[in-house]
Scaffold this active site. Structure first.
Site, PDB file in Angstrom:
ATOM      1  N   GLU A 264      53.899  49.148  13.732  1.00 51.30           N
ATOM      2  CA  GLU A 264      52.996  48.349  12.903  1.00 51.30           C
ATOM      3  C   GLU A 264      53.685  47.036  12.531  1.00 51.30           C
ATOM      4  O   GLU A 264      54.872  47.008  12.190  1.00 51.30           O
ATOM      5  CB  GLU A 264      52.655  49.138  11.634  1.00 51.30           C
ATOM      6  CG  GLU A 264      51.716  48.402  10.688  1.00 51.30           C
ATOM      7  CD  GLU A 264      51.453  49.187   9.412  1.00 51.30           C
ATOM      8  OE1 GLU A 264      50.400  48.979   8.804  1.00 51.30           O
ATOM      9  OE2 GLU A 264      52.317  50.008   9.020  1.00 51.30           O
ATOM     10  N   LYS A 339      42.781  49.631  11.084  1.00 51.80           N
ATOM     11  CA  LYS A 339      43.327  50.487  10.040  1.00 51.80           C
ATOM     12  C   LYS A 339      42.233  50.770   9.020  1.00 51.80           C
ATOM     13  O   LYS A 339      41.582  49.848   8.529  1.00 51.80           O
ATOM     14  CB  LYS A 339      44.535  49.814   9.377  1.00 51.80           C
ATOM     15  CG  LYS A 339      45.310  50.721   8.417  1.00 51.80           C
ATOM     16  CD  LYS A 339      46.598  50.036   7.959  1.00 51.80           C
ATOM     17  CE  LYS A 339      47.444  50.962   7.092  1.00 51.80           C
ATOM     18  NZ  LYS A 339      48.720  50.327   6.692  1.00 51.80           N
ATOM     19  N   CYS A 373      49.870  53.914  10.406  1.00 53.76           N
ATOM     20  CA  CYS A 373      50.699  54.197   9.236  1.00 53.76           C
ATOM     21  C   CYS A 373      49.989  55.039   8.168  1.00 53.76           C
ATOM     22  O   CYS A 373      49.822  56.249   8.351  1.00 53.76           O
ATOM     23  CB  CYS A 373      51.210  52.875   8.664  1.00 53.76           C
ATOM     24  SG  CYS A 373      52.619  53.050   7.541  1.00 53.76           S
TER      25      CYS A 373
END
Length: 508
Positions: A264, A339, A373
């Site tokens: 990321e 995300k 993440c």
């Protein structure tokens, strides 16, 4: 054996060899029942003549190997000796089987030390290759275990044999002939007191095995994952960053990696190219490079014949900032995963927004998902992907402290178990002193598997050294996921109580 040099001949066993063969089996296997009945040997010769091999010295049989065909999917699981040979001494040969099963290899005691057993094993391997069979399986006794059973568990014993700290007359020999221990089988042969009833399931894979399906219809089973544990360092330009990225892509593609995973915000060093910005200005400045980087990675994927997950990068759309991971296929196609869950830091310091869609992507090496993440800490997302038959989950992450890293790692391992998939996590290390909010990193990239007998005992296939720039590889077998779903110790996906909580397949 006399002092004269033996005159050896390797050939297939014939019906007239029974009396001589039985005498040799009585001599070698006196402690576990001796010779098989004539009917059993005759059945072996009749049903699978190529698999019955002997070595003779000047016409006298001094060693032999007995083999049958079996179904790999069934006999690569835990079983007992009676699944191979019934109590009535009936051999469970399957003429349509796709693997060989080694029943016995035995050599006259006077001829040990001449590596005749190795010759018999090599002859078996040739039969396996000639008949295009997937593997050779065998249930291996461990007769040395009884001596140390009070001091060592059977697993400890096997590990010591592997490390050559202990010699086992059978297991040590099998390991030296390229067989791998796949599992431990309890009560395999209960009357085998020397092995305390245990056996190892051993496997030799035929690397020349070809699935008998048209090439364009075949599904890739063994997939190689490559993960870049990326060092954050000051960059002088976009070219500087891309040169570093291509170095890793080239290195991984040289090892035939099917996927390359970057972390990321791996491009965060470019924020240091412009000084005097606040956090919001800096992340928006970084987003100006995203389209160019995406296109360059797409070209790399085609040129180097590998699929690239380009970590994640910020993108500005209609005045709103998102964190996006791009999947660059090696055929030139491009997919993207936004995300979904934005961290408090991303909301507060960068004014970011979350995406709205969860996707599973078809690739030439399986069905994959991407969670960036923080997203992996939400089990619903992984389950939605699992309901769309995801096989590999990629998690590019950035964490600054070890506790943040452990949140990602432990949740990733949970996703692998509950969704019966492989999970690869890739993070960044190093420091960026001039870049606000991305100044320190902590990572230990890894690849996780479900936790069951088909996979590593700690459900970790590979992991990097913490806080060190490096690349790691992992070969993952997609067929094992199919076995797990059907015959695992637990089958999480099949045992879902959708009557209580319903399905979660809500991709948009």
């Amino acid at each position: 054996m006399e002092n004269n040099t033996p005159l050896l001949n390797l050939r297939n066993i014939e019906p007239g060899d029974y009396d001589e063969l039985a005498a040799l089996m009585d001599l070698v296997f006196y402690d576990v029942g001796g010779a098989w009945p004539r009917m059993t040997i005759m059945d072996l010769i009749h049903q699978f003549p190529e698999g019955q091999i002997c070595i003779e010295d000047s016409g006298k049989i001094i060693g032999a190997a007995l083999t049958i065909k079996v179904d790999y999917n069934r006999l690569s699981l835990s079983h007992t000796y009676t699944d191979i040979i019934t109590e009535q001494n009936v051999i469970q040969h399957q003429a349509s089987g796709d693997a060989m099963y080694g029943l016995d290899v035995f050599v006259h005691p006077d001829y040990r030390g001449l590596r005749l057993g190795r010759r018999l094993y090599e002859a078996r391997k040739e039969v396996c290759r000639d008949q295009n069979l997937k593997a050779i399986l065998a249930g291996g006794r461990i007769p040395g275990y009884q001596r140390v059973a009070k001091e060592l568990s059977v697993l400890e014993y096997i590990e010591k044999v592997k490390r050559r700290e202990i010699h086992d007359p059978i297991l040590s020999f099998q390991l030296s002939n390229d067989f791998d221990v796949k599992r431990i089988m309890k009560n395999y042969l209960p009357e085998d007191d020397k092995s305390c009833g245990y056996a190892t399931l051993l496997e030799w894979d035929n690397v020349f095995y070809e699935e008998e399906v048209p090439l364009l219809e075949s599904e890739k089973s063994l997939v190689r994952l490559g993960i870049v544990q990326w060092q954050m360092r000051p960059m002088l330009s976009l070219e500087d960053l891309m040169d570093q990225a291509e170095f890793f892509v080239t290195s991984l593609s040289n090892y035939q990696a099917d996927f390359v995973l970057f972390p990321e915000f791996f491009n965060a060093p470019l924020m240091g190219l412009k000084t005097g910005q606040n956090s919001v200005e800096a992340i928006r400045f970084l987003s100006e490079f995203t389209e160019d980087i995406k296109q360059r990675f797409s070209q790399m994927a085609v040129t180097h014949n590998t699929n690239i997950i380009a970590g994640s990068m910020p993108i500005l759309e209609n005045g709103r900032l998102y964190n996006v991971s791009y999947l660059l296929h090696r055929d030139g196609c491009i997919d993207e995963q936004y995300k979904i869950h934005i961290t408090p830091h991303e909301q507060r310091d960068w004014v970011m927004d979350g995406g709205e869609k969860i996707k599973v992507f078809n690739t030439d090496a399986g069905r994959i998902g991407i969670l960036i993440c923080y997203d992996v800490e939400f089990p619903e997302l992984g389950r939605i992907m699992a309901e769309q038959d995801m096989q590999i989950l990629f998690v590019p992450f950035w964490t600054d402290t070890k506790n943040g890293y452990l949140r990602v790692r432990l949740c990733a391992q949970a996703r692998a178990i509950e969704n019966e998939c492989y999970v690869a996590i890739g993070g960044s290390v190093g420091n960026l002193p001039r870049v606000d909010n991305v100044d320190i990193q902590y990572a230990q990239s890894a690849v996780f598997s479900p936790s069951d007998i088909y996979f590593p005992h700690d459900a970790t296939i590979t992991e990097a050294s913490p806080n060190t720039e490096m690349i790691i590889f992992a070969d993952v077998d997609l067929d094992k996921l199919k076995f797990l779903n059907k015959e695992g110790s637990v089958t999480n996906l099949r045992h879902r109580r959708t009557d209580l909580y319903g399905p979660l397949n809500r991709s948009k």
